[in-house]
Design a protein around this motif. Structure first.
Motif, PDB file in Angstrom:
ATOM      1  N   ARG A 160       3.620   2.551  -8.746  1.00  0.00           N
ATOM      2  CA  ARG A 160       4.197   3.154  -7.425  1.00  0.00           C
ATOM      3  C   ARG A 160       4.474   1.978  -6.354  1.00  0.00           C
ATOM      4  O   ARG A 160       5.524   1.970  -5.665  1.00  0.00           O
ATOM      5  CB  ARG A 160       3.281   4.209  -6.912  1.00  0.00           C
ATOM      6  N   ILE A 161       3.631   0.988  -6.489  1.00  0.00           N
ATOM      7  CA  ILE A 161       3.868   0.019  -5.650  1.00  0.00           C
ATOM      8  C   ILE A 161       5.134  -0.688  -5.981  1.00  0.00           C
ATOM      9  O   ILE A 161       5.954  -1.311  -5.298  1.00  0.00           O
ATOM     10  CB  ILE A 161       2.571  -1.219  -5.966  1.00  0.00           C
ATOM     11  N   ASN A 162       5.376  -1.056  -7.187  1.00  0.00           N
ATOM     12  CA  ASN A 162       6.689  -1.804  -7.790  1.00  0.00           C
ATOM     13  C   ASN A 162       7.848  -0.834  -7.541  1.00  0.00           C
ATOM     14  O   ASN A 162       8.770  -1.375  -7.112  1.00  0.00           O
ATOM     15  CB  ASN A 162       6.557  -1.945  -9.579  1.00  0.00           C
ATOM     16  N   THR A 163       7.949   0.648  -7.590  1.00  0.00           N
ATOM     17  CA  THR A 163       8.620   1.329  -7.049  1.00  0.00           C
ATOM     18  C   THR A 163       9.176   1.320  -5.703  1.00  0.00           C
ATOM     19  O   THR A 163      10.245   1.192  -5.228  1.00  0.00           O
ATOM     20  CB  THR A 163       8.355   2.846  -7.660  1.00  0.00           C
ATOM     21  N   LEU A 164       7.884   1.475  -4.940  1.00  0.00           N
ATOM     22  CA  LEU A 164       8.214   1.161  -3.451  1.00  0.00           C
ATOM     23  C   LEU A 164       9.124  -0.169  -3.160  1.00  0.00           C
ATOM     24  O   LEU A 164      10.115  -0.005  -2.288  1.00  0.00           O
ATOM     25  CB  LEU A 164       6.839   0.915  -2.833  1.00  0.00           C
ATOM     26  N   ILE A 165       8.739  -1.365  -3.927  1.00  0.00           N
ATOM     27  CA  ILE A 165       9.183  -2.358  -3.537  1.00  0.00           C
ATOM     28  C   ILE A 165      10.577  -2.669  -3.998  1.00  0.00           C
ATOM     29  O   ILE A 165      11.723  -3.126  -3.208  1.00  0.00           O
ATOM     30  CB  ILE A 165       8.658  -3.589  -4.094  1.00  0.00           C
ATOM     31  N   SER A 166      10.966  -2.180  -5.132  1.00  0.00           N
ATOM     32  CA  SER A 166      12.261  -1.933  -5.539  1.00  0.00           C
ATOM     33  C   SER A 166      13.315  -1.120  -5.020  1.00  0.00           C
ATOM     34  O   SER A 166      14.302  -1.502  -4.612  1.00  0.00           O
ATOM     35  CB  SER A 166      12.307  -1.797  -7.064  1.00  0.00           C
ATOM     36  N   THR A 167      12.825   0.002  -4.421  1.00  0.00           N
ATOM     37  CA  THR A 167      13.679   1.072  -3.882  1.00  0.00           C
ATOM     38  C   THR A 167      13.929   0.584  -2.463  1.00  0.00           C
ATOM     39  O   THR A 167      15.110   0.911  -2.167  1.00  0.00           O
ATOM     40  CB  THR A 167      12.680   2.385  -3.692  1.00  0.00           C
ATOM     41  N   HIS A 168      13.011  -0.197  -1.824  1.00  0.00           N
ATOM     42  CA  HIS A 168      13.407  -0.378  -0.481  1.00  0.00           C
ATOM     43  C   HIS A 168      13.655  -1.707  -0.227  1.00  0.00           C
ATOM     44  O   HIS A 168      13.893  -2.447   0.917  1.00  0.00           O
ATOM     45  CB  HIS A 168      12.261  -0.135   0.628  1.00  0.00           C
ATOM     46  N   GLN A 169      14.028  -2.502  -1.437  1.00  0.00           N
ATOM     47  CA  GLN A 169      14.307  -3.902  -1.359  1.00  0.00           C
ATOM     48  C   GLN A 169      13.250  -4.916  -0.624  1.00  0.00           C
ATOM     49  O   GLN A 169      13.631  -5.428   0.306  1.00  0.00           O
ATOM     50  CB  GLN A 169      15.767  -4.174  -0.798  1.00  0.00           C
ATOM     51  N   LEU A 170      12.075  -4.652  -0.711  1.00  0.00           N
ATOM     52  CA  LEU A 170      11.148  -5.413  -0.115  1.00  0.00           C
ATOM     53  C   LEU A 170      10.465  -6.636  -0.696  1.00  0.00           C
ATOM     54  O   LEU A 170       9.581  -7.339  -0.609  1.00  0.00           O
ATOM     55  CB  LEU A 170       9.826  -4.502   0.142  1.00  0.00           C
ATOM     56  N   GLN A 171      11.101  -7.272  -1.941  1.00  0.00           N
ATOM     57  CA  GLN A 171      10.787  -8.535  -2.692  1.00  0.00           C
ATOM     58  C   GLN A 171      10.695  -9.515  -1.716  1.00  0.00           C
ATOM     59  O   GLN A 171      11.692  -9.833  -0.897  1.00  0.00           O
ATOM     60  CB  GLN A 171      11.786  -8.845  -3.730  1.00  0.00           C
ATOM     61  N   GLY A 172       9.756 -10.175  -1.587  1.00  0.00           N
ATOM     62  CA  GLY A 172       9.365 -11.416  -0.829  1.00  0.00           C
ATOM     63  C   GLY A 172       8.874 -10.885   0.790  1.00  0.00           C
ATOM     64  O   GLY A 172       9.059 -12.005   1.617  1.00  0.00           O
ATOM     65  N   LYS A 173       8.954  -9.657   0.903  1.00  0.00           N
ATOM     66  CA  LYS A 173       8.363  -9.207   2.318  1.00  0.00           C
ATOM     67  C   LYS A 173       7.103  -9.223   2.291  1.00  0.00           C
ATOM     68  O   LYS A 173       6.181  -8.861   1.477  1.00  0.00           O
ATOM     69  CB  LYS A 173       9.257  -8.063   2.547  1.00  0.00           C
ATOM     70  N   ARG A 174       6.484  -9.534   3.764  1.00  0.00           N
ATOM     71  CA  ARG A 174       5.145  -9.081   3.879  1.00  0.00           C
ATOM     72  C   ARG A 174       5.146  -7.776   4.742  1.00  0.00           C
ATOM     73  O   ARG A 174       5.840  -7.302   5.601  1.00  0.00           O
ATOM     74  CB  ARG A 174       4.512 -10.229   5.021  1.00  0.00           C
ATOM     75  N   LEU A 175       4.279  -7.078   4.055  1.00  0.00           N
ATOM     76  CA  LEU A 175       4.217  -5.540   4.620  1.00  0.00           C
ATOM     77  C   LEU A 175       3.154  -5.195   5.445  1.00  0.00           C
ATOM     78  O   LEU A 175       1.721  -5.747   5.056  1.00  0.00           O
ATOM     79  CB  LEU A 175       4.106  -4.704   3.269  1.00  0.00           C
ATOM     80  N   ILE A 176       3.169  -4.521   6.468  1.00  0.00           N
ATOM     81  CA  ILE A 176       2.107  -3.902   7.272  1.00  0.00           C
ATOM     82  C   ILE A 176       2.294  -2.481   7.544  1.00  0.00           C
ATOM     83  O   ILE A 176       3.393  -1.851   7.639  1.00  0.00           O
ATOM     84  CB  ILE A 176       2.519  -4.646   8.625  1.00  0.00           C
ATOM     85  N   GLY A 177       1.264  -1.694   6.882  1.00  0.00           N
ATOM     86  CA  GLY A 177       1.281  -0.288   6.616  1.00  0.00           C
ATOM     87  C   GLY A 177       0.175   0.338   7.672  1.00  0.00           C
ATOM     88  O   GLY A 177      -0.659  -0.236   8.253  1.00  0.00           O
ATOM     89  N   THR A 178       0.799   1.710   7.876  1.00  0.00           N
ATOM     90  CA  THR A 178      -0.262   2.636   8.678  1.00  0.00           C
ATOM     91  C   THR A 178       0.027   4.018   7.910  1.00  0.00           C
ATOM     92  O   THR A 178       1.084   4.160   6.988  1.00  0.00           O
ATOM     93  CB  THR A 178       0.233   2.681  10.021  1.00  0.00           C
ATOM     94  N   SER A 179      -0.977   4.719   7.832  1.00  0.00           N
ATOM     95  CA  SER A 179      -0.834   6.174   7.367  1.00  0.00           C
ATOM     96  C   SER A 179      -1.565   6.888   8.273  1.00  0.00           C
ATOM     97  O   SER A 179      -2.597   7.196   8.835  1.00  0.00           O
ATOM     98  CB  SER A 179      -2.100   6.235   6.113  1.00  0.00           C
ATOM     99  N   ALA A 180      -0.567   7.530   9.241  1.00  0.00           N
ATOM    100  CA  ALA A 180      -0.861   8.728  10.213  1.00  0.00           C
ATOM    101  C   ALA A 180       0.252   9.604  10.543  1.00  0.00           C
ATOM    102  O   ALA A 180       1.600   8.914  10.399  1.00  0.00           O
ATOM    103  CB  ALA A 180      -1.054   7.937  11.399  1.00  0.00           C
ATOM    104  N   ALA A 181       0.027  10.710  10.710  1.00  0.00           N
ATOM    105  CA  ALA A 181       1.132  11.729  10.791  1.00  0.00           C
ATOM    106  C   ALA A 181       1.721  11.187  12.261  1.00  0.00           C
ATOM    107  O   ALA A 181       1.174  10.590  12.992  1.00  0.00           O
ATOM    108  CB  ALA A 181       0.425  13.155  11.449  1.00  0.00           C
ATOM    109  N   LEU A 182       3.105  11.585  12.568  1.00  0.00           N
ATOM    110  CA  LEU A 182       3.786  11.318  13.752  1.00  0.00           C
ATOM    111  C   LEU A 182       3.686  12.413  14.838  1.00  0.00           C
ATOM    112  O   LEU A 182       4.308  13.051  15.222  1.00  0.00           O
ATOM    113  CB  LEU A 182       5.392  11.280  13.142  1.00  0.00           C
ATOM    114  N   SER A 183       2.429  12.081  15.307  1.00  0.00           N
ATOM    115  CA  SER A 183       1.926  12.982  16.365  1.00  0.00           C
ATOM    116  C   SER A 183       1.457  12.179  17.446  1.00  0.00           C
ATOM    117  O   SER A 183       0.781  11.191  17.278  1.00  0.00           O
ATOM    118  CB  SER A 183       0.766  14.008  15.631  1.00  0.00           C
TER     119      SER A 183
END
Length: 350
Positions: A160-183
Motif C-alpha cells: 500500500r505504501i508503494n502504491t500510495l507513492i507511485s499513484t501520487h508521484q511522491l518519489q523523493g518527497k518528504r510526507l507529513i501526514g494526519t488522520s482526521a475527519a474533515l470536521s
C-alpha cells in the motif's frame, strides 16, 4: 465472564477501533464476548469477520428494548459511546446488570446537562480515556477512573505504501501526514494554512490527509485551492488502517480543537514518527515530557514552526521519537488495557 460490548456508531473512528480491540483482547484472555452494533456498520462487519456473535440495534430505544429482553444473561454491559449508554441505562430496571461507560470525548456538556448527569449517575462505573475526558464527569461530582486507549503493534503495509507513492508521484518527497475527519473539531483549516507555510520553505514536502468528509470538507477544499497547494495537500478520504501507511511519513500532525486522547497520535508514536499536536485535551497529556511538540490551538504559524523544526533537526527528533515509542509501549498496551477493564468488571460483578 459473559461480556457485552455496545457501540452503535455508523462509521469507523477511534472509538469503534477501541471497542473491537477491547473485545479481541478479552476474548484472548478466555472470556465470552459478544458485540451489539448498528446493522451494516463497519464495526458489525469487522466483528463478524473476526468470529464474534454480533447483535443489532439502530439507536438508544431499540438498544433498550433488546437489553430489556436479553441483557440479564451477561455479567457486564460495556457502553462504548454516549448513545450506547443512554439505551443501556434506560433498560437497567429490566436487565439489572452492572454498566461500564467509557467516555471518549472531552466536549463540554453545554446542553441537556441534567439528563446527562442523571444518565452518568446510573452507570456503575464511568471510565475516561484521559484526564481531559474525565473533566466533565468530575464537574458533575462523579469519580471516573482513567483507562487510556491502546494501540496494537503495527505491521507496515509495504504494498500500500508503494502504491500510495507511485499513484501520487511522491518519489523523493518528504510526507507529513494526519488522520482526521474533515470536521470542525479537527480544525483542518488551520492545518492547511500551516501546510502552505511549511511548503514555502520545503519544496520537497507533501501533506497527506486521511479522513472522512465532514462539516469542514467544502471549506477545506476551497482553502487548498485558494492557497494554490492542490499538489502539496492531498485529501485521500477515509481509508482502513491508515496507520499501516505511516512508515512513509517524515512527521505526523494533529490540529484538533477538542481531542480526548488521539489514538492516531499513539500509532505514529509507536512507529517512532515525530508528532506535532495542539495543546488541548488528551493531546497535551500524550505529548508531554518531550514526547512531541505542542502548539497553540488554531495557531498555523506555530504548527508550521514545529514542523519545520522536525524536518530540520533529525538528531534531536530521533531522541524524541524513541522516548515517545517507549511511552506508548508502557502506557497504551492493548492487553494491559483489557486487563484493567476485566479487573473492573470483576469488582462490579461481585
Amino acid at each position: 465472564m459473559q461480556i457485552l460490548q455496545i457501540n452503535l456508531e455508523r462509521g469507523w473512528r477511534g472509538g469503534e477501533r477501541q471497542t473491537l480491540l477491547t473485545a479481541c483482547a478479552q476474548r484472548e484472555l478466555g472470556h465470552d464476548v459478544e458485540i451489539i452494533a448498528r446493522a451494516g456498520s463497519e464495526l458489525a462487519q469487522h466483528a463478524r469477520e473476526l468470529g464474534f456473535t454480533v447483535h443489532h440495534a439502530r439507536q438508544a430505544v431499540s438498544l433498550a428494548l433488546w437489553l430489556s429482553l436479553h441483557g440479564a444473561r451477561f455479567d457486564i454491559l460495556h457502553a462504548q459511546t454516549a448513545g450506547a449508554v443512554t439505551g443501556t441505562v434506560l433498560a437497567k430496571p429490566f436487565h439489572r446488570r452492572p454498566i461500564v461507560f467509557s467516555r471518549r470525548t472531552e466536549f463540554p456538556v453545554s446542553s441537556g446537562q441534567l439528563f446527562t448527569k442523571l444518565k452518568w449517575k446510573c452507570v456503575d462505573q464511568l471510565v475516561a480515556i484521559s484526564q481531559a475526558a474525565a473533566a466533565e464527569p468530575r464537574r458533575f461530582g462523579l469519580a471516573p477512573i482513567i483507562i487510556p486507549s491502546a494501540t496494537p503493534p503495527i505491521t507496515p503495509d509495504t504494498h500500500r505504501i508503494n502504491t500510495l507513492i507511485s499513484t501520487h508521484q511522491l518519489q523523493g518527497k518528504r510526507l507529513i501526514g494526519t488522520s482526521a475527519a474533515l470536521s470542525v473539531e479537527k480544525d483542518p483549516l488551520t492545518l492547511i494554512q500551516a501546510a502552505a507555510l511549511v511548503c514555502q520553505d520545503h519544496q520537497d514536502v507533501v501533506f497527506i490527509h486521511w479522513g472522512a468528509d465532514g462539516s469542514s470538507s467544502e471549506a477545506s477544499r476551497a482553502l487548498i485551492k485558494k492557497l494554490g497547494i492542490e499538489k502539496k495537500y492531498l485529501l485521500l478520504g477515509f481509508q482502513h488502517s491508515p496507520e499501516r501507511l505511516y512508515p512513509a511519513l517524515s512527521a505526523f500532525v494533529l490540529c484538533s480543537t477538542y481531542e480526548a486522547l488521539g489514538s492516531s497520535l499513539l500509532d505514529a508514536m509507536s512507529l517512532e514518527i515525530p508528532v506535532v499536536g495542539t495543546r488541548t485535551g488528551g493531546i497535551k497529556e500524550v505529548l508531554a515530557d518531550g514526547r512531541g511538540l505542542l502548539a497553540t490551538v488554531g495557531d498555523a504559524q506555530e504548527i508550521a514552526k514545529h514542523l519545520d523544526w522536525v524536518l530540520s533537526h533529525p538528531a534531536e527528533v530521533s531522541n524524541m521519537t524513541a522516548l515517545a515509542a517507549q511511552y506508548v509501549r508502557n502506557e497504551h498496551d492493548v492487553s494491559r488495557m483489557a486487563q484493567k477493564y476485566l479487573a473492573l468488571y470483576t469488582h462490579l460483578s461481585r
